[in-house]
Design a protein around this motif. Structure first.
Motif, PDB file in Angstrom:
ATOM      1  N   THR A   1      -2.967  -9.870  -6.389  1.00  0.00           N
ATOM      2  CA  THR A   1      -1.545  -9.906  -6.738  1.00  0.00           C
ATOM      3  C   THR A   1      -0.841  -8.644  -6.291  1.00  0.00           C
ATOM      4  O   THR A   1       0.271  -8.681  -5.755  1.00  0.00           O
ATOM      5  CB  THR A   1      -1.379 -10.096  -8.258  1.00  0.00           C
ATOM      6  OG1 THR A   1      -2.084 -11.269  -8.663  1.00  0.00           O
ATOM      7  CG2 THR A   1       0.086 -10.247  -8.637  1.00  0.00           C
ATOM      8  N   ALA A   2      -1.485  -7.493  -6.507  1.00  0.00           N
ATOM      9  CA  ALA A   2      -0.893  -6.220  -6.100  1.00  0.00           C
ATOM     10  C   ALA A   2      -0.702  -6.166  -4.590  1.00  0.00           C
ATOM     11  O   ALA A   2       0.358  -5.757  -4.094  1.00  0.00           O
ATOM     12  CB  ALA A   2      -1.774  -5.065  -6.567  1.00  0.00           C
ATOM     13  N   GLY A   3      -1.726  -6.597  -3.843  1.00  0.00           N
ATOM     14  CA  GLY A   3      -1.624  -6.586  -2.392  1.00  0.00           C
ATOM     15  C   GLY A   3      -0.515  -7.493  -1.881  1.00  0.00           C
ATOM     16  O   GLY A   3       0.214  -7.135  -0.955  1.00  0.00           O
ATOM     17  N   ALA A   4      -0.383  -8.663  -2.517  1.00  0.00           N
ATOM     18  CA  ALA A   4       0.666  -9.598  -2.110  1.00  0.00           C
ATOM     19  C   ALA A   4       2.053  -9.012  -2.384  1.00  0.00           C
ATOM     20  O   ALA A   4       2.956  -9.096  -1.542  1.00  0.00           O
ATOM     21  CB  ALA A   4       0.492 -10.923  -2.849  1.00  0.00           C
ATOM     22  N   LEU A   5       2.219  -8.410  -3.560  1.00  0.00           N
ATOM     23  CA  LEU A   5       3.513  -7.849  -3.918  1.00  0.00           C
ATOM     24  C   LEU A   5       3.902  -6.718  -2.986  1.00  0.00           C
ATOM     25  O   LEU A   5       5.045  -6.647  -2.504  1.00  0.00           O
ATOM     26  CB  LEU A   5       3.486  -7.357  -5.370  1.00  0.00           C
ATOM     27  CG  LEU A   5       4.772  -6.719  -5.899  1.00  0.00           C
ATOM     28  CD1 LEU A   5       5.929  -7.713  -5.833  1.00  0.00           C
ATOM     29  CD2 LEU A   5       4.566  -6.236  -7.333  1.00  0.00           C
ATOM     30  N   ILE A   6       2.950  -5.821  -2.704  1.00  0.00           N
ATOM     31  CA  ILE A   6       3.237  -4.704  -1.810  1.00  0.00           C
ATOM     32  C   ILE A   6       3.488  -5.193  -0.390  1.00  0.00           C
ATOM     33  O   ILE A   6       4.328  -4.671   0.334  1.00  0.00           O
ATOM     34  CB  ILE A   6       2.087  -3.684  -1.837  1.00  0.00           C
ATOM     35  CG1 ILE A   6       1.934  -3.102  -3.250  1.00  0.00           C
ATOM     36  CG2 ILE A   6       2.325  -2.568  -0.835  1.00  0.00           C
ATOM     37  CD1 ILE A   6       3.207  -2.526  -3.830  1.00  0.00           C
TER      38      ILE A   6
ATOM     39  N   ARG B   1      -2.545   1.909  -7.888  1.00  0.00           N
ATOM     40  CA  ARG B   1      -1.705   2.014  -9.076  1.00  0.00           C
ATOM     41  C   ARG B   1      -1.187   0.644  -9.508  1.00  0.00           C
ATOM     42  O   ARG B   1      -1.144   0.323 -10.694  1.00  0.00           O
ATOM     43  CB  ARG B   1      -0.536   2.961  -8.815  1.00  0.00           C
ATOM     44  CG  ARG B   1      -0.912   4.425  -8.784  1.00  0.00           C
ATOM     45  CD  ARG B   1      -1.255   4.899 -10.173  1.00  0.00           C
ATOM     46  NE  ARG B   1      -1.302   6.346 -10.222  1.00  0.00           N
ATOM     47  CZ  ARG B   1      -2.336   7.051 -10.635  1.00  0.00           C
ATOM     48  NH1 ARG B   1      -3.426   6.427 -11.029  1.00  0.00           N
ATOM     49  NH2 ARG B   1      -2.293   8.362 -10.670  1.00  0.00           N
ATOM     50  N   THR B   2      -0.767  -0.149  -8.534  1.00  0.00           N
ATOM     51  CA  THR B   2      -0.226  -1.460  -8.853  1.00  0.00           C
ATOM     52  C   THR B   2      -1.296  -2.375  -9.429  1.00  0.00           C
ATOM     53  O   THR B   2      -1.084  -3.064 -10.435  1.00  0.00           O
ATOM     54  CB  THR B   2       0.393  -2.107  -7.597  1.00  0.00           C
ATOM     55  OG1 THR B   2       1.365  -1.222  -7.037  1.00  0.00           O
ATOM     56  CG2 THR B   2       1.077  -3.418  -7.949  1.00  0.00           C
ATOM     57  N   ALA B   3      -2.476  -2.385  -8.810  1.00  0.00           N
ATOM     58  CA  ALA B   3      -3.568  -3.225  -9.308  1.00  0.00           C
ATOM     59  C   ALA B   3      -3.990  -2.800 -10.705  1.00  0.00           C
ATOM     60  O   ALA B   3      -4.241  -3.644 -11.581  1.00  0.00           O
ATOM     61  CB  ALA B   3      -4.754  -3.165  -8.352  1.00  0.00           C
ATOM     62  N   ALA B   4      -4.074  -1.492 -10.945  1.00  0.00           N
ATOM     63  CA  ALA B   4      -4.464  -1.001 -12.263  1.00  0.00           C
ATOM     64  C   ALA B   4      -3.440  -1.385 -13.318  1.00  0.00           C
ATOM     65  O   ALA B   4      -3.779  -1.750 -14.451  1.00  0.00           O
ATOM     66  CB  ALA B   4      -4.651   0.516 -12.228  1.00  0.00           C
ATOM     67  N   ALA B   5      -2.145  -1.314 -12.945  1.00  0.00           N
ATOM     68  CA  ALA B   5      -1.089  -1.665 -13.897  1.00  0.00           C
ATOM     69  C   ALA B   5      -1.126  -3.150 -14.232  1.00  0.00           C
ATOM     70  O   ALA B   5      -0.978  -3.544 -15.396  1.00  0.00           O
ATOM     71  CB  ALA B   5       0.276  -1.294 -13.322  1.00  0.00           C
ATOM     72  N   ILE B   6      -1.336  -3.978 -13.224  1.00  0.00           N
ATOM     73  CA  ILE B   6      -1.417  -5.423 -13.461  1.00  0.00           C
ATOM     74  C   ILE B   6      -2.630  -5.746 -14.337  1.00  0.00           C
ATOM     75  O   ILE B   6      -2.541  -6.526 -15.287  1.00  0.00           O
ATOM     76  CB  ILE B   6      -1.498  -6.185 -12.128  1.00  0.00           C
ATOM     77  CG1 ILE B   6      -0.164  -6.075 -11.373  1.00  0.00           C
ATOM     78  CG2 ILE B   6      -1.853  -7.656 -12.354  1.00  0.00           C
ATOM     79  CD1 ILE B   6      -0.191  -6.639  -9.981  1.00  0.00           C
ATOM     80  N   HIS B   7      -3.757  -5.127 -14.036  1.00  0.00           N
ATOM     81  CA  HIS B   7      -4.956  -5.346 -14.839  1.00  0.00           C
ATOM     82  C   HIS B   7      -4.714  -4.951 -16.297  1.00  0.00           C
ATOM     83  O   HIS B   7      -5.075  -5.682 -17.220  1.00  0.00           O
ATOM     84  CB  HIS B   7      -6.116  -4.528 -14.275  1.00  0.00           C
ATOM     85  CG  HIS B   7      -7.345  -4.570 -15.133  1.00  0.00           C
ATOM     86  ND1 HIS B   7      -8.267  -5.585 -15.057  1.00  0.00           N
ATOM     87  CD2 HIS B   7      -7.788  -3.720 -16.100  1.00  0.00           C
ATOM     88  CE1 HIS B   7      -9.234  -5.359 -15.935  1.00  0.00           C
ATOM     89  NE2 HIS B   7      -8.967  -4.235 -16.577  1.00  0.00           N
TER      90      HIS B   7
END
Length: 205
Positions: A160-165, A132-138
């Motif tokens: 970026t999503a992995g780093a944030l999580i 969900r996070t990666a899709a939102a950032i994309h």
């Protein structure tokens, strides 16, 4: 998201939604007082004002209810990610505020997130958060809209999503030693260093 036993019931059934909402709210209240592993079905059912049999009509156990509640909250949390609109009046300030809100929302239900993102947690929830996070950032960094369930092969967005999580999970498991505002201030420069955002306003017609 966890598949509940009511999955064959029409999603528009208000009674089902009310019951599931009541169960989720009861669980969130209980997890503020004790570890998830110490919460029984009877505890949740009693606080929600339903019978145990009603609970089992919707979920197999407390862990499945926790997964459903957590993934639903994540879907809302994703909307607060620090991806400002390029035509915002002050995109940097907007991004910082939304990132602070992201950490504040995590802290509000820290017990549940710690339980599901810890070593004995839920791989399903962790994967849901990542996707969900990666899709939102994309979607926010791309000119082309992305469907909510799409899984674009965007390496920088996934990174970026992995780093944030990862940062958020570490913060939760350390007992949230810094405030959401401090976390936003520390995290935002790291995000932009890895994945700069398009901050110049779009031309207006």
């Amino acid at each position: 998201m966890a598949t509940t036993r009511a999955s064959n019931t029409p999603s528009g059934d208000r009674r089902v939604r009310r019951t599931q909402t009541a169960l989720a709210r009861a669980l969130l209240r209980l997890v503020e007082e004790r570890d998830l592993s110490r919460i029984a079905v009877a505890d949740v059912a009693e606080l929600a004002g339903v019978s145990r049999s009603t609970f089992y009509d919707h979920y197999r156990d407390v862990h499945e209810l926790a997964e459903a509640a957590c993934t639903a909250m994540i879907d809302r949390l994703v909307e607060s990610l620090p991806m400002p609109a390029v035509d915002a009046e002050d995109p940097l300030a907007e991004a910082a505020a939304s990132l602070e809100a992201f950490f504040a929302s995590l802290a509000e239900h820290a017990g549940l997130y710690r339980a599901l993102l810890g070593p004995q947690g839920s791989a399903r929830v962790a994967d849901h958060i990542r996707r969900r996070t990666a899709a939102a950032i994309h979607a926010r960094l791309s000119e082309e809209p992305t469907a909510q369930d799409d899984d674009p092969h965007d390496v920088s967005a996934a990174f970026t999503a992995g780093a944030l999580i990862g940062v958020a999970s570490d913060w939760l498991h350390r007992g949230c030693p810094r405030t959401p505002a401090e976390m936003a201030a520390l995290t935002w420069p790291l995000i932009t260093a890895v994945h700069p955002l398009p901050l110049r306003p779009r031309s207006r017609s």
